[in-house]
Write an enzyme that holds these catalytic residues in place. Structure first.
Site, mmCIF file in Angstrom:
data_model
loop_
_atom_site.group_PDB
_atom_site.id
_atom_site.type_symbol
_atom_site.label_atom_id
_atom_site.label_comp_id
_atom_site.label_asym_id
_atom_site.label_seq_id
_atom_site.Cartn_x
_atom_site.Cartn_y
_atom_site.Cartn_z
ATOM 1 N N LYS A 1 20.884 -19.653 -5.210
ATOM 2 C CA LYS A 1 19.979 -19.282 -4.121
ATOM 3 C C LYS A 1 20.785 -18.998 -2.862
ATOM 4 O O LYS A 1 20.223 -18.663 -1.833
ATOM 5 C CB LYS A 1 18.990 -20.425 -3.857
ATOM 6 N N ASN A 2 22.095 -19.131 -2.955
ATOM 7 C CA ASN A 2 22.996 -18.935 -1.819
ATOM 8 C C ASN A 2 23.118 -17.434 -1.527
ATOM 9 O O ASN A 2 23.704 -16.688 -2.311
ATOM 10 C CB ASN A 2 24.357 -19.550 -2.150
ATOM 11 N N ASP B 1 30.313 -21.985 -9.751
ATOM 12 C CA ASP B 1 30.468 -23.225 -9.004
ATOM 13 C C ASP B 1 31.829 -23.117 -8.362
ATOM 14 O O ASP B 1 32.831 -22.856 -9.033
ATOM 15 C CB ASP B 1 30.356 -24.483 -9.860
ATOM 16 N N SER B 2 31.831 -23.241 -7.073
ATOM 17 C CA SER B 2 33.073 -23.028 -6.351
ATOM 18 C C SER B 2 33.131 -23.954 -5.160
ATOM 19 O O SER B 2 32.129 -24.545 -4.768
ATOM 20 C CB SER B 2 33.181 -21.569 -5.904
ATOM 21 N N TYR C 1 33.100 -22.402 4.214
ATOM 22 C CA TYR C 1 34.370 -22.770 4.842
ATOM 23 C C TYR C 1 35.210 -21.556 5.251
ATOM 24 O O TYR C 1 36.331 -21.715 5.734
ATOM 25 C CB TYR C 1 35.187 -23.657 3.888
ATOM 26 N N HIS D 1 38.609 -15.946 -4.353
ATOM 27 C CA HIS D 1 38.569 -16.723 -5.590
ATOM 28 C C HIS D 1 37.472 -16.201 -6.519
ATOM 29 O O HIS D 1 37.650 -16.124 -7.729
ATOM 30 C CB HIS D 1 38.360 -18.200 -5.273
#
EC number: 3.6.1.66
Length: 196
Positions: free
Chosen positions: A9-10, A70-71, A155, A181
């Protein structure tokens, strides 16, 4: 056009996936796009385990091709933290600003050479009827003493890319999508996706 669901949902992640996959002919949908609102419990101890949990959960629900990410950020001085807790580093509410403040507070007074870090990304692809596969990508850098730049999310404003004098948030979206990444992991995932 093949539909691919990104198990997130990001909005920042969705933008990055769309920028990288839509030019290749994929119709990218987020969990919000498909009306999936429950939280997926990320009980894994690694980025890879959490990516698999998310991909398989959504693929079982939809019967569609799903990519899950997933990070997070791993800071050497902090023993790899925030790691799998990157989004919730300052609390369960997933607040980027609070996470940044906590990280910078923990690194106060630490010299640049001891502020080495990396963004890590695990991608899982779940294609109905096939075994779930995973790939990983990473990018090396350092944590700055204060935020710089307005692009990106999470970040990005404090992650100074190694061999550049810019944070991820100072890079254009195009530049970031070449070196991040997530971009590295997606390049590895491309061959698997093309087999779908």
């Amino acid at each position: 056009m093949k539909e691919v669901i990104i198990a997130t949902k990001n909005e920042g992640k969705v933008r990055e996936f769309k920028a990288m996959l839509e030019p290749r002919g994929y119709d990218v949908k987020s969990l919000l796009d498909i009306g999936y609102t429950p939280e997926i419990e990320e009980t894994g101890q690694t980025f890879e385990e959490n990516a698999v949990i998310k991909a398989e959960t959504i693929s079982k629900e939809t019967g569609k091709i799903v990519i899950a990410d997933d990070s997070g950020l791993s800071v050497d001085y902090l023993g790899g933290s925030p790691g799998v807790y990157s989004a919730r580093y300052a609390g369960e509410e997933k607040n980027d600003l609070a996470n940044l403040k906590k990280l910078l507070k923990e690194l106060e007074g630490v010299e640049k050479e001891d502020r080495s870090a990396r963004f890590r990304c695990a991608l899982a692809i779940c294609i109905p009827g096939q075994e779930t596969k995973t790939v990983e990508g990473s990018v090396e850098g350092y944590i700055t003493e204060e935020p710089r730049g307005t692009n990106g999310f999470g970040y990005d404003p404090v992650f100074l890319v190694k061999d550049k004098d810019q944070t991820m948030a100072e890079l254009s979206s195009g530049e970031k999508n070449k070196i991040s990444h997530r971009a590295e992991a997606l390049k590895k995932l491309s061959a698997l996706l093309d087999q779908a």
